[in-house]
Write an enzyme that holds these catalytic residues in place. Structure first.
Site: not given
Length: 324
Positions: A103, A173, A289
């Protein structure tokens, strides 16, 4: 409507923007581009917040690991070994997930303060990610526009340009619990995903290839309860599209609330939040996601994530809300 939400230790102010339309209220933070809350009615018209979040800035600072509601980048999901090749050179990234980059690294887009500008029925967040940030090449100018349409759907549109070849993969997210944040386990929600294939993973959650969902627990082509034990990317049947196409539906039998997900992206990561901690328990929410596949920069057989000078990265995901 914008308001002060808190101040970081370095004195940077954090603001919150509230969007309201068609019976839906969404709150977005300049810190991390976080979707703090999404309030929608149930089948009886009773409103509840259906994403996990904190009422104060300190909650996000003290519990960064779950990426609650955050705008994730420069590369959402995992890059194996924290390294990838591009145009004959190998780039080393911050490794923040065992041997992998996850991420965007140690301080990805989720931990940055974004500029906020009002747009019709929404707000535009923007920032410049400098060359070398978390190891990624290129100066990236990136924006995310959060907007409520006439039906109350939340539309998130991403754009980015670069001055040097780089990789880009952005997502939101949020963890969804359609019974309401704090209502307990969301494993009883029923999920449908338009995906006949998924990417199996190794022990480090790095894809090992692409496999059919038929005959496996990854077959959500017909709606069923999610349960637990998922942190996997689904290969959406539609592939990459220029406009957002509906790919998933999440239904809560208790409240009657329905979440639909439409996207231009080729993949959807289902995470059943088995490792949530702190004020939330494992399984308290479900993350859906929309993104390109994990480790795509190292997998030429996956849809590409390279962005070059002169090109414009564009992606859109739409979250629709109804009840039945």
């Amino acid at each position: 409507m914008s308001e002060h939400f808190g101040t970081l230790s370095d004195g940077t102010a954090v603001h919150r923007w509230t969007l309201e339309r068609a019976g839906v209220r969404v709150r977005v933070l300049s810190y991390g581009g976080i979707v703090q809350s999404v309030e929608v009615p149930d089948r009886d018209g009773r409103t509840a917040d259906v994403v996990l979040g904190f009422g104060e800035l300190d909650g996000y600072l003290e519990h960064p690991g779950p990426y609650l509601g955050a705008l994730v980048g420069r590369y959402a999901n995992r890059i194996a070994g924290g390294r990838f090749p591009l145009d004959g050179r190998t780039y080393a990234l911050a490794r923040n997930n065992g041997p992998n980059s996850l991420h965007g690294g140690e301080r990805g887009f989720d931990k940055r303060v974004w500029d906020m500008t009002p747009v019709e029925h929404g707000v535009r967040l923007s920032r410049v990610s400098p060359h070398g940030e978390e190891g990624f090449p290129g100066r990236l100018e990136v924006s995310a526009t959060y907007r409520l349409d006439a039906t109350g759907a939340l539309r998130i549109a991403y754009e980015a340009v670069t001055d040097a070849p780089t990789v880009v993969n952005l997502t939101n997210h949020s963890y969804w619990n359609l019974s309401g944040s704090g209502s307990g386990d969301a494993g009883g929600h029923e999920l449908r995903i338009a995906a006949g294939r998924y990417t199996p993973v190794d022990d480090d959650l790095i894809p090992t290839g692409i496999a059919p969902v038929e005959g496996t627990r990854f077959d959500f082509r017909t709606a069923r309860k999610t349960g637990s034990g998922y942190d996997h990317n689904f290969v959406l049947d539609k592939g990459v599209t220029d406009t957002a196409v509906e790919v998933a539906e999440l239904f809560d039998p208790a409240s009657g609330r329905v979440l639909t997900v439409a996207t231009t992206e080729p993949g959807l990561q289902l995470y059943t939040a088995d490792h949530l901690s702190g004020p939330f328990a494992p399984g308290d929410g479900i993350a859906l996601e929309t993104q390109h596949f994990p480790d795509s920069p190292n997998r030429p057989q996956f849809p590409g994530t390279v962005l070059r000078p002169g090109e414009v990265f564009r992606s859109e995901t739409v979250y629709g809300f109804t009840a039945r």
